[in-house]
Scaffold this motif. Structure first.
Motif, PDB file in Angstrom:
ATOM      1  N   VAL A   3      21.328  36.335  32.934  1.00 51.50           N
ATOM      2  CA  VAL A   3      21.665  36.155  31.520  1.00 51.50           C
ATOM      3  C   VAL A   3      23.094  35.655  31.301  1.00 51.50           C
ATOM      4  O   VAL A   3      23.411  35.172  30.218  1.00 51.50           O
ATOM      5  CB  VAL A   3      21.433  37.436  30.685  1.00 51.50           C
ATOM      6  CG1 VAL A   3      19.962  37.800  30.646  1.00 51.50           C
ATOM      7  CG2 VAL A   3      22.270  38.589  31.185  1.00 51.50           C
ATOM      8  N   ALA A   4      23.968  35.790  32.294  1.00 55.25           N
ATOM      9  CA  ALA A   4      25.336  35.296  32.118  1.00 55.25           C
ATOM     10  C   ALA A   4      26.058  35.282  33.454  1.00 55.25           C
ATOM     11  O   ALA A   4      25.823  36.153  34.293  1.00 55.25           O
ATOM     12  CB  ALA A   4      26.108  36.165  31.136  1.00 55.25           C
ATOM     13  N   GLY A   5      26.937  34.295  33.620  1.00 59.57           N
ATOM     14  CA  GLY A   5      27.746  34.228  34.827  1.00 59.57           C
ATOM     15  C   GLY A   5      29.142  33.747  34.497  1.00 59.57           C
ATOM     16  O   GLY A   5      29.335  32.977  33.554  1.00 59.57           O
ATOM     17  N   ILE A   6      30.122  34.234  35.267  1.00 58.18           N
ATOM     18  CA  ILE A   6      31.508  33.825  35.070  1.00 58.18           C
ATOM     19  C   ILE A   6      32.168  33.697  36.428  1.00 58.18           C
ATOM     20  O   ILE A   6      32.014  34.552  37.303  1.00 58.18           O
ATOM     21  CB  ILE A   6      32.262  34.824  34.161  1.00 58.18           C
ATOM     22  CG1 ILE A   6      33.684  34.324  33.873  1.00 58.18           C
ATOM     23  CG2 ILE A   6      32.272  36.232  34.752  1.00 58.18           C
ATOM     24  CD1 ILE A   6      34.370  35.087  32.745  1.00 58.18           C
ATOM     25  N   THR A   7      32.888  32.589  36.608  1.00 58.85           N
ATOM     26  CA  THR A   7      33.523  32.362  37.890  1.00 58.85           C
ATOM     27  C   THR A   7      34.898  33.000  37.942  1.00 58.85           C
ATOM     28  O   THR A   7      35.524  33.279  36.917  1.00 58.85           O
ATOM     29  CB  THR A   7      33.675  30.854  38.165  1.00 58.85           C
ATOM     30  OG1 THR A   7      34.468  30.272  37.112  1.00 58.85           O
ATOM     31  CG2 THR A   7      32.327  30.169  38.199  1.00 58.85           C
ATOM     32  N   TRP A   8      35.367  33.211  39.157  1.00 60.83           N
ATOM     33  CA  TRP A   8      36.759  33.633  39.355  1.00 60.83           C
ATOM     34  C   TRP A   8      37.635  32.396  39.160  1.00 60.83           C
ATOM     35  O   TRP A   8      37.221  31.288  39.370  1.00 60.83           O
ATOM     36  CB  TRP A   8      36.905  34.173  40.779  1.00 60.83           C
ATOM     37  CG  TRP A   8      38.324  34.517  41.112  1.00 60.83           C
ATOM     38  CD1 TRP A   8      39.184  33.806  41.884  1.00 60.83           C
ATOM     39  CD2 TRP A   8      39.037  35.654  40.649  1.00 60.83           C
ATOM     40  NE1 TRP A   8      40.392  34.430  41.939  1.00 60.83           N
ATOM     41  CE2 TRP A   8      40.339  35.571  41.187  1.00 60.83           C
ATOM     42  CE3 TRP A   8      38.705  36.736  39.831  1.00 60.83           C
ATOM     43  CZ2 TRP A   8      41.308  36.532  40.934  1.00 60.83           C
ATOM     44  CZ3 TRP A   8      39.668  37.698  39.587  1.00 60.83           C
ATOM     45  CH2 TRP A   8      40.962  37.583  40.138  1.00 60.83           C
ATOM     46  N   GLY A   9      38.858  32.611  38.744  1.00 64.42           N
ATOM     47  CA  GLY A   9      39.798  31.507  38.624  1.00 64.42           C
ATOM     48  C   GLY A   9      39.664  30.804  37.280  1.00 64.42           C
ATOM     49  O   GLY A   9      40.294  31.186  36.303  1.00 64.42           O
ATOM     50  N   SER A  10      38.815  29.775  37.226  1.00 63.20           N
ATOM     51  CA  SER A  10      38.695  29.006  35.982  1.00 63.20           C
ATOM     52  C   SER A  10      38.038  29.811  34.873  1.00 63.20           C
ATOM     53  O   SER A  10      38.222  29.531  33.694  1.00 63.20           O
ATOM     54  CB  SER A  10      37.876  27.739  36.225  1.00 63.20           C
ATOM     55  OG  SER A  10      36.527  28.062  36.504  1.00 63.20           O
ATOM     56  N   ARG A  36      35.960  38.548  31.793  1.00 63.21           N
ATOM     57  CA  ARG A  36      36.537  39.439  32.798  1.00 63.21           C
ATOM     58  C   ARG A  36      38.027  39.467  32.557  1.00 63.21           C
ATOM     59  O   ARG A  36      38.634  38.445  32.214  1.00 63.21           O
ATOM     60  CB  ARG A  36      36.174  38.997  34.216  1.00 63.21           C
ATOM     61  CG  ARG A  36      36.684  37.633  34.592  1.00 63.21           C
ATOM     62  CD  ARG A  36      36.052  37.114  35.878  1.00 63.21           C
ATOM     63  NE  ARG A  36      36.207  38.001  37.029  1.00 63.21           N
ATOM     64  CZ  ARG A  36      35.687  37.760  38.237  1.00 63.21           C
ATOM     65  NH1 ARG A  36      34.985  36.655  38.432  1.00 63.21           N
ATOM     66  NH2 ARG A  36      35.858  38.599  39.227  1.00 63.21           N
ATOM     67  N   ASP A  37      38.650  40.620  32.772  1.00 65.96           N
ATOM     68  CA  ASP A  37      40.083  40.686  32.526  1.00 65.96           C
ATOM     69  C   ASP A  37      40.889  40.796  33.808  1.00 65.96           C
ATOM     70  O   ASP A  37      42.095  40.734  33.794  1.00 65.96           O
ATOM     71  CB  ASP A  37      40.426  41.828  31.566  1.00 65.96           C
ATOM     72  CG  ASP A  37      39.905  43.182  32.037  1.00 65.96           C
ATOM     73  OD1 ASP A  37      39.844  44.100  31.198  1.00 65.96           O
ATOM     74  OD2 ASP A  37      39.561  43.313  33.228  1.00 65.96           O
ATOM     75  N   ASN A  38      40.192  40.989  34.924  1.00 73.71           N
ATOM     76  CA  ASN A  38      40.862  40.998  36.225  1.00 73.71           C
ATOM     77  C   ASN A  38      39.773  41.013  37.290  1.00 73.71           C
ATOM     78  O   ASN A  38      38.607  40.750  36.989  1.00 73.71           O
ATOM     79  CB  ASN A  38      41.792  42.212  36.367  1.00 73.71           C
ATOM     80  CG  ASN A  38      41.085  43.514  36.038  1.00 73.71           C
ATOM     81  OD1 ASN A  38      39.935  43.701  36.411  1.00 73.71           O
ATOM     82  ND2 ASN A  38      41.761  44.396  35.331  1.00 73.71           N
ATOM     83  N   ALA A  39      40.131  41.345  38.519  1.00 65.24           N
ATOM     84  CA  ALA A  39      39.141  41.327  39.594  1.00 65.24           C
ATOM     85  C   ALA A  39      38.233  42.548  39.582  1.00 65.24           C
ATOM     86  O   ALA A  39      37.283  42.623  40.349  1.00 65.24           O
ATOM     87  CB  ALA A  39      39.860  41.243  40.945  1.00 65.24           C
ATOM     88  N   GLU A  40      38.507  43.495  38.684  1.00 61.52           N
ATOM     89  CA  GLU A  40      37.733  44.731  38.682  1.00 61.52           C
ATOM     90  C   GLU A  40      36.818  44.894  37.475  1.00 61.52           C
ATOM     91  O   GLU A  40      35.804  45.583  37.569  1.00 61.52           O
ATOM     92  CB  GLU A  40      38.670  45.945  38.750  1.00 61.52           C
ATOM     93  CG  GLU A  40      39.279  46.199  40.111  1.00 61.52           C
ATOM     94  CD  GLU A  40      40.388  45.235  40.449  1.00 61.52           C
ATOM     95  OE1 GLU A  40      40.442  44.760  41.598  1.00 61.52           O
ATOM     96  OE2 GLU A  40      41.218  44.955  39.565  1.00 61.52           O
ATOM     97  N   ASN A  41      37.168  44.308  36.350  1.00 58.67           N
ATOM     98  CA  ASN A  41      36.435  44.570  35.117  1.00 58.67           C
ATOM     99  C   ASN A  41      35.768  43.319  34.564  1.00 58.67           C
ATOM    100  O   ASN A  41      36.415  42.300  34.345  1.00 58.67           O
ATOM    101  CB  ASN A  41      37.380  45.136  34.052  1.00 58.67           C
ATOM    102  CG  ASN A  41      37.996  46.449  34.486  1.00 58.67           C
ATOM    103  OD1 ASN A  41      37.341  47.283  35.099  1.00 58.67           O
ATOM    104  ND2 ASN A  41      39.263  46.623  34.198  1.00 58.67           N
TER     105      ASN A  41
END
Length: 121
Positions: free
Chosen positions: A47-54, A71-76
């Motif tokens: 239903v949704a995806g978000i990449t790291w970085g961009s 996402r607000d960082n590498a954990e959340n």
């Protein structure tokens, strides 16, 4: 290594919910995050995806314009769901994989335990 999904519940049609996914045990820096859902008797669907970085995002037509992943960082990681419909009722899972996001569940290495969203009509 754990992904903990939370924020599900019972909501009326047209309402909103915000799901959260918290990572522990390792950093997910460099990982893409995704949300899947599985309704009773149906296969798990992306239903949704978000990449790291961009932070680029992708949504299928079924939720586009109503769901927002962030996402607000590498954990959340979060999934904001607006204008909910009864057909959105499902167990929602967060998942992580290195590199870019993918549409298939077998592309993901780490999974949360799921959180139930029930939308009443």
């Amino acid at each position: 290594v754990q992904l903990q999904a939370s924020g599900g519940g019972l909501v009326q049609a047209g309402g909103s919910l915000r799901l959260s996914c918290v990572a522990s045990g390792r950093t997910f820096s460099g990982y893409s995050m995704a949300w899947f859902r599985q309704a009773p008797g149906k296969e798990r669907e992306f239903v949704a995806g978000i990449t790291w970085g961009s932070g680029s995002t992708y949504y299928p037509d079924s939720v586009k314009g109503r769901f927002t992943v962030s996402r607000d960082n590498a954990e959340n990681t979060y999934l904001r769901m607006n204008s909910l419909k009864p057909e959105d009722t499902a167990v929602y899972y967060c998942a992580a994989r290195p590199g870019g996001w993918g549409l298939r569940e077998d592309m993901y290495d780490y999974w949360g335990q799921g959180t139930l969203v029930t939308v009443s009509s």
